[in-house]
Each structure stands twice: as C-alpha cells, then as structure tokens.
Scaffold this motif. Structure first.
Motif, PDB file in Angstrom:
ATOM      1  N   ALA A 333      -0.361   3.003  -8.626  1.00 20.03           N
ATOM      2  CA  ALA A 333       1.026   3.459  -8.517  1.00 20.03           C
ATOM      3  C   ALA A 333       1.316   4.147  -7.186  1.00 20.03           C
ATOM      4  O   ALA A 333       2.453   4.105  -6.692  1.00 20.03           O
ATOM      5  CB  ALA A 333       1.348   4.399  -9.675  1.00 20.03           C
ATOM      6  N   ASP A 334       0.307   4.799  -6.604  1.00 21.27           N
ATOM      7  CA  ASP A 334       0.528   5.506  -5.340  1.00 21.27           C
ATOM      8  C   ASP A 334       0.316   4.607  -4.125  1.00 21.27           C
ATOM      9  O   ASP A 334       0.175   5.084  -2.997  1.00 21.27           O
ATOM     10  CB  ASP A 334      -0.391   6.732  -5.246  1.00 21.27           C
ATOM     11  CG  ASP A 334      -1.869   6.355  -5.259  1.00 21.27           C
ATOM     12  OD1 ASP A 334      -2.190   5.170  -5.507  1.00 21.27           O
ATOM     13  OD2 ASP A 334      -2.718   7.247  -5.022  1.00 21.27           O
ATOM     14  N   ASN A 335       0.315   3.297  -4.340  1.00 18.68           N
ATOM     15  CA  ASN A 335       0.091   2.323  -3.267  1.00 18.68           C
ATOM     16  C   ASN A 335       1.149   1.214  -3.375  1.00 18.68           C
ATOM     17  O   ASN A 335       0.848   0.050  -3.557  1.00 18.68           O
ATOM     18  CB  ASN A 335      -1.332   1.756  -3.401  1.00 18.68           C
ATOM     19  CG  ASN A 335      -1.665   0.681  -2.406  1.00 18.68           C
ATOM     20  OD1 ASN A 335      -2.430  -0.229  -2.725  1.00 18.68           O
ATOM     21  ND2 ASN A 335      -1.128   0.736  -1.205  1.00 18.68           N
ATOM     22  N   PRO A 336       2.434   1.578  -3.236  1.00 17.40           N
ATOM     23  CA  PRO A 336       3.509   0.618  -3.474  1.00 17.40           C
ATOM     24  C   PRO A 336       3.650  -0.428  -2.359  1.00 17.40           C
ATOM     25  O   PRO A 336       3.254  -0.199  -1.215  1.00 17.40           O
ATOM     26  CB  PRO A 336       4.752   1.503  -3.554  1.00 17.40           C
ATOM     27  CG  PRO A 336       4.432   2.649  -2.644  1.00 17.40           C
ATOM     28  CD  PRO A 336       2.964   2.903  -2.843  1.00 17.40           C
ATOM     29  N   TRP A 337       4.215  -1.577  -2.726  1.00 17.03           N
ATOM     30  CA  TRP A 337       4.615  -2.581  -1.726  1.00 17.03           C
ATOM     31  C   TRP A 337       5.679  -1.968  -0.832  1.00 17.03           C
ATOM     32  O   TRP A 337       6.493  -1.173  -1.331  1.00 17.03           O
ATOM     33  CB  TRP A 337       5.178  -3.812  -2.467  1.00 17.03           C
ATOM     34  CG  TRP A 337       5.657  -4.890  -1.544  1.00 17.03           C
ATOM     35  CD1 TRP A 337       4.942  -5.928  -1.056  1.00 17.03           C
ATOM     36  CD2 TRP A 337       6.972  -5.022  -0.988  1.00 17.03           C
ATOM     37  NE1 TRP A 337       5.719  -6.704  -0.234  1.00 17.03           N
ATOM     38  CE2 TRP A 337       6.980  -6.163  -0.171  1.00 17.03           C
ATOM     39  CE3 TRP A 337       8.154  -4.285  -1.086  1.00 17.03           C
ATOM     40  CZ2 TRP A 337       8.102  -6.591   0.527  1.00 17.03           C
ATOM     41  CZ3 TRP A 337       9.276  -4.699  -0.386  1.00 17.03           C
ATOM     42  CH2 TRP A 337       9.249  -5.832   0.400  1.00 17.03           C
ATOM     43  N   PRO A 338       5.736  -2.256   0.481  1.00 15.69           N
ATOM     44  CA  PRO A 338       4.958  -3.251   1.226  1.00 15.69           C
ATOM     45  C   PRO A 338       3.685  -2.707   1.882  1.00 15.69           C
ATOM     46  O   PRO A 338       3.196  -3.312   2.833  1.00 15.69           O
ATOM     47  CB  PRO A 338       5.954  -3.706   2.281  1.00 15.69           C
ATOM     48  CG  PRO A 338       6.715  -2.457   2.622  1.00 15.69           C
ATOM     49  CD  PRO A 338       6.834  -1.707   1.329  1.00 15.69           C
ATOM     50  N   GLN A 339       3.149  -1.592   1.401  1.00 11.83           N
ATOM     51  CA  GLN A 339       1.831  -1.182   1.872  1.00 11.83           C
ATOM     52  C   GLN A 339       0.815  -2.276   1.522  1.00 11.83           C
ATOM     53  O   GLN A 339       0.986  -3.002   0.555  1.00 11.83           O
ATOM     54  CB  GLN A 339       1.391   0.117   1.204  1.00 11.83           C
ATOM     55  CG  GLN A 339       2.176   1.345   1.583  1.00 11.83           C
ATOM     56  CD  GLN A 339       1.678   2.573   0.851  1.00 11.83           C
ATOM     57  OE1 GLN A 339       0.670   2.520   0.144  1.00 11.83           O
ATOM     58  NE2 GLN A 339       2.381   3.687   1.002  1.00 11.83           N
TER      59      GLN A 339
END
Length: 496
Positions: A333-339
C-alpha cells in the motif's frame, strides 16, 4: 494511441520463453517472438493515457518511473498496431540508439510505469520494441549513416560499452571523427564480456558494431590507456576525450577464509564463460562450475547471470545469499503507482535453478560468516548466518544485524562475489590526473555537462554515475555527446 478498446479486448502476452530445463542445454537466446497478428494485438493494448508515465523517466520517491531515454512509447506502439513498422522504427530510433540491446536486457521501467498497472497488466513495451527493431533490420531499413559533411574535430572515446557507443554514434552523426579505444580483443564492453550470450547474443552486438564501422567510426582494440597509449598522447592527438570505461572495480568481502582457492569475483567468471562460448576454448578449472556446489553472493542482475551460467556449466548445486528480505508478491500500500513496484522478481537464472534442482536458490536475509578451506587452501564450504532488521536508536536508520546462534554451513567449492562495484578502476583516473569522488566515480562539473576538472576530458556512463543499467549508459552517452559537441562547436543541435 493504439486501439481504444484494446486493453479490454486483449490480455497481456509476452514473447514465449523456452522451458527452463530445456534452454539450459545451450547458451543461445531463448525467447520466441509472437506472430505479427499477436504483436499488433499487444500494441493495441497501449491506451490513450492522459499522462504517459511510461516515457517520463522521472524520479518518484527516489526511484525512476518510466524510461530514462524518454522513449516515445505510445507513439511507436500506435504505429506498430497499425502495421506501420517503418514509422514505428523512426519514432523508436529518435530517442534510442540501440533498441536491440535495451529490448533484451533493460528492466523495462516503461512497463513498471504503465497506466495499465492501475487495474490490470502493463503493455509489453519491451517485446514490442524488440519486434520493431528486428523487423527493421530484416527489411534493410537500418543502414550505415555516413555524414555528408565532416568537421575537422577529432574525438577519442575510451571504452566501447553502451555509453561509449552511444556517444560515438551521436558525434559521428554530427560529422566529427570518432575513434573508440577498447582494451579487450572484441568491442562492446560489458555488452560483449559482461552479459551472458543467452541474454544478449554477441552476433547482435557485432551487427551494431559493423554498422558503426561502416558509418565511419574507428575501433582500436587490444589497447589500454596508460599502458599501450598514454593519456597525454590522446590529449595531444584529439580535440576531446570521453572516458566511458565503466565502473569495474569489484566490491570485495573481508571475511575469514577469503583467500581460499575457489572464491572468485563474478565478472571474471562471466567473462571466462562468454569467451569459452565465443572462442570454443576451455574454461579455467577454478572458474568452471561443472560438478561443484556453487554459492553466488549478491542479489542483482550479475548474481542472476552467474546462476544461469553455473547451471549451464553443470554445477552440482547452486545457492544465492542476499542480505535483503524477500519482497512481497503484490505491490504494498505504501508503494503506489506510478512508483516502480517493490515486488518479488524471479529472473531467468533463478527460474532455471529451480527447474533443475527443484527449489528457488535464494536464501534471504543471509550473509557469509566464513569461507571454509581444506589443508590445501581450497574452498570446501561456507559458513553463513541469518540477519534481521534493527533500527538504530540514535539515527533511526534500519540496518541488517546478525542473529546470534543462527550460523549454518553448506558445502561449496566455488563462491562467486557479485556484491556490486565500487567505482572506476583507479588507473584510468590516475592516467588523466583526475580525482575520484567518495564513491570511486569520476565527478563532473554538472549533471548534464559531463566535463571533468580537465575541460577537454568528459565522463559518461558507469564511470561517472556508478554501476548501473544499459539504458542509463545510453542516456549518459547521448548527453555527453551533446556536451562535447557544444564544447567543440560552440553550440549543438544534437538531442540529449
């Protein structure tokens, strides 16, 4: 861009890989392209995004999102879907000198930033790119580009890896006289002697080299600066010098038993295997994994290449130690797109080891404690120890610490250190009397200028930014070419 409903109608389908247990029987590339109809369908999945992050190449939360070359992905996907391969090639080549390389070895940041990942799967950009460039070669559209007018400027490039080749290609297109010096017997740098042949066929590398030679670029092989030719001679003979010599100084491990026979660095191991495949020569016994229990230390691409190579050589077993924890299968959850998604990636070598030996070779949160050797000084085993995360009370930083009592031993006759590189080889910097920064790299006056403390000497690729990827090396080469062109002519019409 593409077919408006393509992402709904067609599921993602990548190039077909040969079965892992079958492909380890040789060193050939193992992906089979899709049919033309299937490829057009894959290109049709590229949607008309409001903001195409696939071509952004920007940093988000410390990681690059999208293509570092700013490839015009939606545009060439649209042309590919419509069957206009020639226009697709023109748009692809506008930003990328060597798509035949990146479509084989790039981690595809463009796909990681694809809008399709919001609710589905990414577009097969890398496979689409490969289809475009290979079709263009087949049709004879990719020909030597000899400038109609030549300047009187002469440029020497040290190193024939992707950064040096990209800089040479750009500067030659401007009409400058370019000579590339390479200390190996074949050009290509790590493209030739660092990336295994099953990942990047050397006929693909030489196809491009021959094109560049026909375009007027000169290659001087078996020539090491500081040994076979002096830096001072180069500075006298040329109007500018570009150092694109990589960051090949390996990071060592200072553990007990490090001097055991059988503890080797990854790059010499890979080089010996590649040379054996190309020349048909025998691999030195100490670098041959045949019949040995192999340990690969490190978690990057080089480590994976070592695994794939060891399996092909007929190792008895292979284990990989990595200090990092196993990543999740799904985006947290703490790594959202567009990352770029921090998720578990299983690469070709790990797939092959699992197919041959029945289990994933990776041991997470593990490091070497000691290399065990016999009375003759030969490696016979490795003592490992498990790690855990611990937060420093003063700094707040999280680091990996040893778990007391978690030591274990495994049999091992060949240990390959693939724990990264610590910068450019110092002999190169010394030859040009250039300082190194704290990371062992060649510092430049600005991010895009690429000039060193000697205004006539420029740095590009891994020797400037540290060990990185082919796609970044090409970008560095293009930026450096523009900086050199501006230095020589007072202006430049070359793109970045």
């Amino acid at each position: 861009m593409g077919k408006p409903t393509g992402f709904i109608e067609y599921e993602r389908k990548g190039n077909r890989a040969l079965d892992p247990a079958e492909r380890v029987k040789n060193y050939q590339e193992f992906y089979t392209p899709l049919s033309e109809k299937e490829r057009k369908e894959q290109a049709a999945r590229c949607k008309d995004c409001g903001v195409p992050f696939c071509q952004a190449g920007c940093y988000i939360d410390g990681m690059v999102s999208g293509c570092p070359l700013n490839n015009l992905v939606p545009e060439w996907n649209d042309f590919l879907y419509r069957g206009n391969y020639q226009q697709a090639w023109h748009r692809l080549h506008k930003t990328n000198n060597f798509p035949e390389f990146t479509s084989r070895v790039c981690p595809a940041f463009c796909e990681a930033a694809c809008t399709g990942l919001l609710h589905d799967t990414a577009v097969t950009n890398r496979d689409n790119e490969r289809a475009i460039v290979e079709y263009s070669f087949e049709q004879g559209w990719i020909q030597p580009q000899v400038p109609s007018v030549r300047t009187d400027k002469r440029i020497a490039i040290i190193g024939s890896g992707p950064a040096g080749l990209a800089a040479a290609d750009q500067l030659n297109s401007r009409g400058h006289h370019v000579t590339i010096y390479e200390r190996d017997d074949r050009p290509g740098g790590l493209l030739m002697y660092g990336i295994p042949t099953m990942k990047l066929g050397k006929n693909i590398v030489m196809r491009r080299i021959h094109l560049m030679e026909a375009s007027g670029i000169k290659f001087v092989l078996n020539t090491e600066v500081g040994k076979d030719i002096s830096a001072q001679d180069l500075l006298r003979q040329y109007d500018a010098v570009i150092l694109a010599c990589g960051a090949t100084d390996p990071r060592d491990l200072n553990f007990a038993g490090r001097d055991a026979e059988g503890v080797e660095f990854a790059l010499p191991y890979l080089r010996s295997s590649i040379r054996s495949v190309l020349d048909g020569t025998e691999i030195p016994p100490v670098l041959n994994a045949a019949g040995k229990n192999v340990l690969v230390i490190g978690g990057g691409d080089t480590a994976n290449d070592c695994i794939g190579t060891a399996v092909r050589q007929g190792c008895k077993s292979v284990v990989q130690f990595t200090r990092q924890a196993c990543l999740p299968l799904e985006r947290p959850a703490d790594n959202p797109w567009p990352q770029r998604a921090r998720v578990l990636k299983t690469d070709y070598g790990q797939e092959e080891a699992a197919a041959v030996f029945g289990k994933d070779p990776r041991m997470y949160e593990t490091k070497v404690k000691e290399f065990l050797k016999n009375e003759e000084g030969k490696l016979v085993g490795v003592k490992g120890i498990k790690l855990k995360k611990k937060k420093d009370a003063k700094t707040g930083r999280v680091k990996m610490v040893e778990i007391a009592g978690s030591e274990f031993e495994i049999p091992c006759e060949l240990a390959l250190i693939a724990s990264g590189f610590q910068g450019v080889e110092k002999s190169t910097a010394d030859a040009f009397e250039l300082p190194l920064d704290g990371n062992g790299n060649l510092p430049t006056t600005s991010e895009k200028n690429h000039a060193t403390s000697n205004p006539k000497v420029f740095a590009a690729g891994d020797c400037r930014r540290g060990a990185s990827l082919v796609v970044w090396a090409i970008r560095e080469g293009r930026e450096t070419a523009k900086a050199v062109d501006t230095f020589l002519m007072g202006y430049s019409n070359l793109p970045d």
